[in-house]
Design an enzyme around this catalytic site. Structure first.
Site, PDB file in Angstrom:
ATOM      1  CB  CYS A 123      46.148  37.055  43.561  1.00 24.45           C
ATOM      2  SG  CYS A 123      45.171  36.981  44.878  1.00 24.45           S
TER       3      CYS A 123
ATOM      4  CG  HIS B 220      43.959  36.748  40.215  1.00 21.55           C
ATOM      5  ND1 HIS B 220      43.826  35.456  40.406  1.00 21.55           N
ATOM      6  CD2 HIS B 220      43.609  37.596  41.076  1.00 21.55           C
ATOM      7  CE1 HIS B 220      43.473  35.532  41.811  1.00 21.55           C
ATOM      8  NE2 HIS B 220      43.013  36.920  42.034  1.00 21.55           N
TER       9      HIS B 220
ATOM     10  CG  ASN C  72      40.380  35.321  43.983  1.00 19.98           C
ATOM     11  OD1 ASN C  72      41.275  34.709  43.890  1.00 19.98           O
ATOM     12  ND2 ASN C  72      40.339  36.656  44.191  1.00 19.98           N
TER      13      ASN C  72
HETATM   14  O1  UT7 Z   1      42.398  38.121  44.449  1.00 20.99           O
HETATM   15  C1  UT7 Z   1      42.414  39.287  44.976  1.00 20.99           C
HETATM   16  C2  UT7 Z   1      42.148  40.558  44.196  1.00 20.99           C
HETATM   17  N1  UT7 Z   1      40.651  40.937  44.766  1.00 20.99           N
HETATM   18  C3  UT7 Z   1      39.852  41.306  43.900  1.00 20.99           C
HETATM   19  O2  UT7 Z   1      39.936  41.646  42.630  1.00 20.99           O
HETATM   20  C4  UT7 Z   1      38.536  41.747  44.395  1.00 20.99           C
HETATM   21  C5  UT7 Z   1      38.031  43.094  44.067  1.00 20.99           C
HETATM   22  N2  UT7 Z   1      36.656  43.483  44.436  1.00 20.99           N
HETATM   23  C6  UT7 Z   1      35.404  42.956  43.862  1.00 20.99           C
HETATM   24  O3  UT7 Z   1      35.538  42.244  43.113  1.00 20.99           O
HETATM   25  C7  UT7 Z   1      34.250  43.686  44.260  1.00 20.99           C
HETATM   26  O4  UT7 Z   1      34.530  44.882  44.999  1.00 20.99           O
HETATM   27  C8  UT7 Z   1      33.274  42.804  45.079  1.00 20.99           C
HETATM   28  C9  UT7 Z   1      32.868  41.581  44.526  1.00 20.99           C
HETATM   29  C10 UT7 Z   1      34.204  42.512  46.323  1.00 20.99           C
HETATM   30  C11 UT7 Z   1      32.143  43.504  45.597  1.00 20.99           C
HETATM   31  O5  UT7 Z   1      31.431  44.110  44.571  1.00 20.99           O
HETATM   32  P1  UT7 Z   1      30.997  45.572  44.486  1.00 20.99           P
HETATM   33  O6  UT7 Z   1      30.172  45.696  43.106  1.00 20.99           O
HETATM   34  O7  UT7 Z   1      32.265  46.484  44.770  1.00 20.99           O
HETATM   35  O8  UT7 Z   1      29.879  45.520  45.556  1.00 20.99           O
HETATM   36  P2  UT7 Z   1      29.739  46.468  46.797  1.00 20.99           P
HETATM   37  O9  UT7 Z   1      30.932  46.512  47.582  1.00 20.99           O
HETATM   38  O10 UT7 Z   1      29.562  48.027  46.192  1.00 20.99           O
HETATM   39  O11 UT7 Z   1      28.437  46.461  47.523  1.00 20.99           O
HETATM   40  C12 UT7 Z   1      27.205  46.816  46.834  1.00 20.99           C
HETATM   41  C13 UT7 Z   1      26.083  45.966  47.790  1.00 20.99           C
HETATM   42  C14 UT7 Z   1      26.307  46.639  49.285  1.00 20.99           C
HETATM   43  O12 UT7 Z   1      24.947  46.878  49.682  1.00 20.99           O
HETATM   44  P3  UT7 Z   1      24.452  48.368  49.939  1.00 20.99           P
HETATM   45  O13 UT7 Z   1      25.547  49.268  50.818  1.00 20.99           O
HETATM   46  O14 UT7 Z   1      24.515  48.812  48.333  1.00 20.99           O
HETATM   47  O15 UT7 Z   1      23.209  48.336  50.462  1.00 20.99           O
HETATM   48  C15 UT7 Z   1      26.840  45.268  49.795  1.00 20.99           C
HETATM   49  O16 UT7 Z   1      26.544  45.350  50.952  1.00 20.99           O
HETATM   50  O17 UT7 Z   1      26.292  44.733  47.749  1.00 20.99           O
HETATM   51  C16 UT7 Z   1      26.172  44.270  48.856  1.00 20.99           C
HETATM   52  N3  UT7 Z   1      26.642  42.898  48.955  1.00 20.99           N
HETATM   53  C17 UT7 Z   1      26.250  41.859  48.827  1.00 20.99           C
HETATM   54  N4  UT7 Z   1      24.926  41.686  48.449  1.00 20.99           N
HETATM   55  C18 UT7 Z   1      24.547  40.068  48.347  1.00 20.99           C
HETATM   56  C19 UT7 Z   1      28.173  42.538  49.100  1.00 20.99           C
HETATM   57  N5  UT7 Z   1      28.307  41.430  49.155  1.00 20.99           N
HETATM   58  C20 UT7 Z   1      27.259  40.830  48.750  1.00 20.99           C
HETATM   59  C21 UT7 Z   1      26.698  39.381  48.436  1.00 20.99           C
HETATM   60  N6  UT7 Z   1      25.432  39.237  48.399  1.00 20.99           N
HETATM   61  N7  UT7 Z   1      27.495  38.428  48.596  1.00 20.99           N
END
Ligand code: UT7
Length: 333
Positions: free
Chosen positions: A115, A260, A290
């Site tokens: 990215c 980005h 993204n």
């Molecule tokens: O371009 C390259 C650079 N990449 C990035 O900058 C990405 C950086 N990371 C992020 O943007 C975030 O970490 C994500 C958007 C990928 C995830 O967001 P988060 O707030 O960190 O969510 P999380 O991984 O802590 O997940 C929270 C909850 C989980 O459920 P439990 O374990 O709390 O029950 C996940 O299973 O949200 C759940 N979850 C979803 N729920 C509904 C994860 N993805 C989804 C989804 N829909 N699509």
């Protein structure tokens, strides 16, 4: 503010496939919903390839940038193509874009800095242009994340889209320009998409050499979202600050920051850290998601075409991503 030898952005172009996938479309294929995606990422829709290859998206964006610059493709002295989602190991995407442009002769090079690729490419273009033997550099960032996204993994598939954007750059003396690029290979396992495995007939062991890398899951993109998030919220403001320091300008003095477009919350956190209002950030994440290295020039394109970014504006491109890589360029448009 330091005036130095830098580059002028002569033209800008963009291309995105016609298919648009909404959050509700994703709710039909994985367990997710519009509210979660909107609140956690800021994404509403993304463009997805209908089979057009990465190089085709890049070539379409390049053609617009060249026309916008008011030059002909024959005048391009170097093609730098940023992609981490190429169609072939060889030929390079840069060579395929050159072929689509119907020209030959000038060098054509691919850059894979995930990215951060656009920022790295602009930095490299400036260095090539400084030599004086090339008049115009075409930087094209083309990405099709849909190729290696796992559409059963809700934590990644909702994030990514396909697009390309391009700029034509020319050497400019006595202008605002500073760049800062960096990498941290220790973070390599946090964002991974595997290439082919070594399966030659002479191989004597089946054990894998990829120490500390995630288990191979075919060619799918694997991301440790939390680790990348932590990295991104530090890398984004650090890169802006380092580039601004070199340019002897403060982040508040910038007219626009084009980050980005990975997650709106990363950008909001960075804005707070940099003590700049959110309206300094140029955003199109809600429409495109993204698109890896195509996201910065794509948002820049939208900023220019909406009138948000005007000639003479002091702008900062800032990227972060797989590698881990990060970097920023401060430039006068
Ligand atoms: O371009 C390259 C650079 N990449 C990035 O900058 C990405 C950086 N990371 C992020 O943007 C975030 O970490 C994500 C958007 C990928 C995830 O967001 P988060 O707030 O960190 O969510 P999380 O991984 O802590 O997940 C929270 C909850 C989980 O459920 P439990 O374990 O709390 O029950 C996940 O299973 O949200 C759940 N979850 C979803 N729920 C509904 C994860 N993805 C989804 C989804 N829909 N699509």
């Amino acid at each position: 503010m330091l005036k130095t030898n830098g580059v002028k952005i002569k033209g800008v172009g963009r291309y995105a496939p016609e298919i648009v996938a909404t959050n509700d479309d994703y709710a039909k294929i994985v367990e997710t919903n519009d509210e979660w995606i909107t609140q956690r990422t800021g994404i509403k829709t993304r463009h997805i390839s209908n089979g057009e290859p990465t190089y085709y998206l890049g070539a379409m964006a390049a053609k617009e940038a060249i026309a916008n610059a008011g030059i002909s493709a024959e005048e391009i002295g170097l093609i730098l193509a940023s992609t981490c989602t190429p169609d072939y190991y060889t030929p390079s995407t840069a060579c395929l874009v050159q072929r689509e442009l119907g020209v030959s002769g000038c060098p054509a090079i691919d850059i894979n800095c995930a990215c951060s690729g656009f920022v790295y490419a602009v930095d490299m273009a400036k260095r090539y242009l400084a030599e004086g033997d090339i008049k115009y550099v075409l930087v094209v960032a083309a990405e099709e994340l849909s190729k290696f996204v796992d559409y059963t993994d809700r934590s990644t598939c909702i994030l990514f889209g396909d697009a390309a954007a391009a700029v034509v750059l020319e050497k400019e003396e006595d202008t605002l320009f500073a760049s800062y690029t960096a990498a941290d290979g220790m973070g390599a396992p946090y964002l991974v998409a595997r290439a082919l495995l070594t399966t030659n007939p002479f191989r004597q062991t089946e054990s894998e050499f990829d120490m500390n890398m995630p288990e191979p899951n075919k060619h799918f993109l694997l991301q440790d979202g939390k680790e990348v998030y932590k990295f991104a919220t530090k890398a984004l403001p650090k890169a802006v600050e380092e580039a601004c320091k070199k340019a002897d300008i403060s982040p508040e003095e910038l007219d626009a920051i084009i980050p980005h477009q990975a997650n709106i919350r990363i950008i909001e956190t960075a804005a707070k850290h940099l003590k700049v209002p959110m309206d300094k950030m140029v955003l199109n994440i809600s429409d495109y998601g993204n698109t890896s290295s195509a996201s910065i020039p794509g948002a820049f394109y939208d900023g220019v075409n909406s009138g948000r970014i005007k000639r003479g504006d002091k702008v900062c491109f800032v990227g972060f991503g797989g590698g881990l890589t990060y970097g920023a360029v401060v430039i006068e448009y």
